[in-house]
Design an enzyme around this catalytic site. Structure first.
Site, PDB file in Angstrom:
ATOM      1  N   CYS A  43       0.917  -1.241   0.067  1.00  0.00           N
ATOM      2  CA  CYS A  43      -0.084  -0.119   0.032  1.00  0.00           C
ATOM      3  C   CYS A  43       0.997   1.318   0.054  1.00  0.00           C
ATOM      4  CB  CYS A  43      -0.943   0.042   1.259  1.00  0.00           C
ATOM      5  SG  CYS A  43      -0.036  -0.139   2.807  1.00  0.00           S
ATOM      6  N   CYS A  75       2.875   1.800   2.994  1.00  0.00           N
ATOM      7  CA  CYS A  75       4.188   0.774   3.186  1.00  0.00           C
ATOM      8  C   CYS A  75       5.285   1.619   2.207  1.00  0.00           C
ATOM      9  CB  CYS A  75       3.801  -0.405   2.443  1.00  0.00           C
ATOM     10  SG  CYS A  75       2.241  -1.178   3.167  1.00  0.00           S
TER      11      CYS A  75
END
Lengths: 80, 316
Positions: A10, A13
């Site tokens: 994501c 991240c």
């Protein structure tokens, strides 16, 4: 030293990974390598339920937060 | 205070008449953006600070010990304070199931967490006042509790992907943050959320402002007024693809209500926007078989529609 970014890809991240790279570069932590752990099973085995997580050599340091580069640097300098 | 500033700018400095469509639309826009951004920063900061005390790893431990219905209630409540983003829905789901949290309780959490979210609350409070914000929280919690309880009763554990039951997680020591770390987290979260929604907020308020100024007042009474039975399901269907745009949708809903949309229909619409999302469904497909995914969506959709009909019947 392995700096492990736990996350399934994501945007948060990726941001954490970027901060980790900045921390490594800025504090000259030369023996650090970044490793991405994207497999959900592997993330679960480390006991992490909220991504992104940060682990150093298999020890989870933080979950669910995008740490700042200075916060990451504290973990890394403490470990080495 | 904001109203004074906005009136001063639009009617005083720019010299527009409060009665003109342009003046009224612009006043609405400036007043609402100022107020909403102020609320966004202050409230997201406060909520993120509270959330730093409730990581999902801790929430899981509260829930694994509880009997079913009590578990549903607590799961829905914890859904408000546990930080959740749909990108970590999968590890969160597996973590709950693996810890022995019942499936229905897990679903109560998964419904409440996105539905009762901070951006929706701020937008509702800012645009409609605290009464409607509370009404939204309360009905959102009820939908989450009941949907989870229904899914729990249906005994659908067989429709969870098998590998989920094989994963053995481990317990990590939950980190304790210092006060300063919590502040850093909360501030970072404000930046993240405001950075993500500001454009939708502006667009929503601009469209709302435009309609406020230009659309006729009884524009929607015939299609979405209290007497139109199909308005509620229609609102839900339109709401699903608007995922995560509570920020942009709520200012428009405010104007839709001014123009005659019924209260219950508006609530259903906002709940569908926040609670039912296609991207989240695609992510959850990794752990749920299609039948369970469909059941989950249907149960929540029915719950949302019943809420809409209930409010349409009660509020005249």
């Amino acid at each position: 030293m392995k700096v492990q970014i736990l996350g399934t890809g994501c945007s948060r991240c990726k941001l954490l990974e970027e901060h980790a790279r900045q921390a490594i570069a800025e504090y000259h932590i030369d023996d650090a390598q970044i490793e991405n752990i994207k497999d959900v099973e592997a993330i679960m085995r480390m006991g992490v339920m909220s991504t992104p997580g940060l682990a150093v050599d298999g020890v989870v340091k933080s979950t669910g937060r995008v740490l700042t580069k200075d916060q990451i640097a504290t973990f890394l300098t403490r470990a080495s | 205070m904001w109203q004074h500033f906005s009136d001063w700018l639009v009617f005083g400095t720019l010299g527009l008449s409060p009665k003109s469509a342009l003046g009224s639309a612009l006043d609405f826009f400036i007043y609402d953006t100022g107020k909403i951004f102020f609320l966004l920063v202050i409230i997201i900061f406060a909520i993120a600070f509270v959330r730093s005390f409730f990581p999902p790893e801790k929430t899981k431990r509260f829930l694994e010990k509880l009997p079913e219905f009590l578990g549903n209630i607590l799961a829905a409540l914890l859904g408000i304070v546990t930080p959740f983003c749909s990108c970590s829905a999968v590890p969160l789901f597996i973590g709950f199931i693996e810890a022995g949290v019942p499936l229905g309780v897990t679903f109560s959490f998964l419904v409440s967490s996105p539905m009762v979210n901070e951006v929706a609350l701020i937008m509702l409070w800012g645009m409609f006042g605290w009464k409607i914000a509370l009404l939204y929280i309360a009905s959102g919690l009820v939908v989450a509790i009941l949907s989870g309880a229904v899914i729990g009763r249906l005994k659908l554990e067989k429709w969870v992907e098998e590998y989920v039951y094989k994963i053995r997680g481990s317990e990590t020591a939950i980190e304790t943050l210092s006060f300063k770390e919590r502040l850093v987290y909360a501030w970072g979260y404000v930046g993240e959320i405001v950075g993500k929604v500001w454009l939708y907020v502006l667009a929503g308020i601009a469209i709302g402002g435009f309609m406020h100024g230009y659309a006729p007042a009884d524009f929607l009474v015939k299609v979405a007024g209290p007497g139109v039975w199909y308005a509620v399901p229609l609102a839900v269907i339109i709401g699903v693809p608007l995922y995560s745009n509570a920020a942009g949708v709520i200012p428009i809903v405010k104007v839709l209500m001014e123009k005659g949309m019924a209260m219950g229909t508006a609530l259903s619409f906002m709940m569908a926007v926040t609670a039912l999302s296609l991207p989240e469904a695609i992510i959850l497909r990794k752990v749920l078989k299609p039948k369970l995914l469909a059941t989950y969506f249907s149960v929540v959709a029915v719950g949302i529609m019943l809420t809409g009909y209930l409010f349409n019947a009660v509020i005249k």
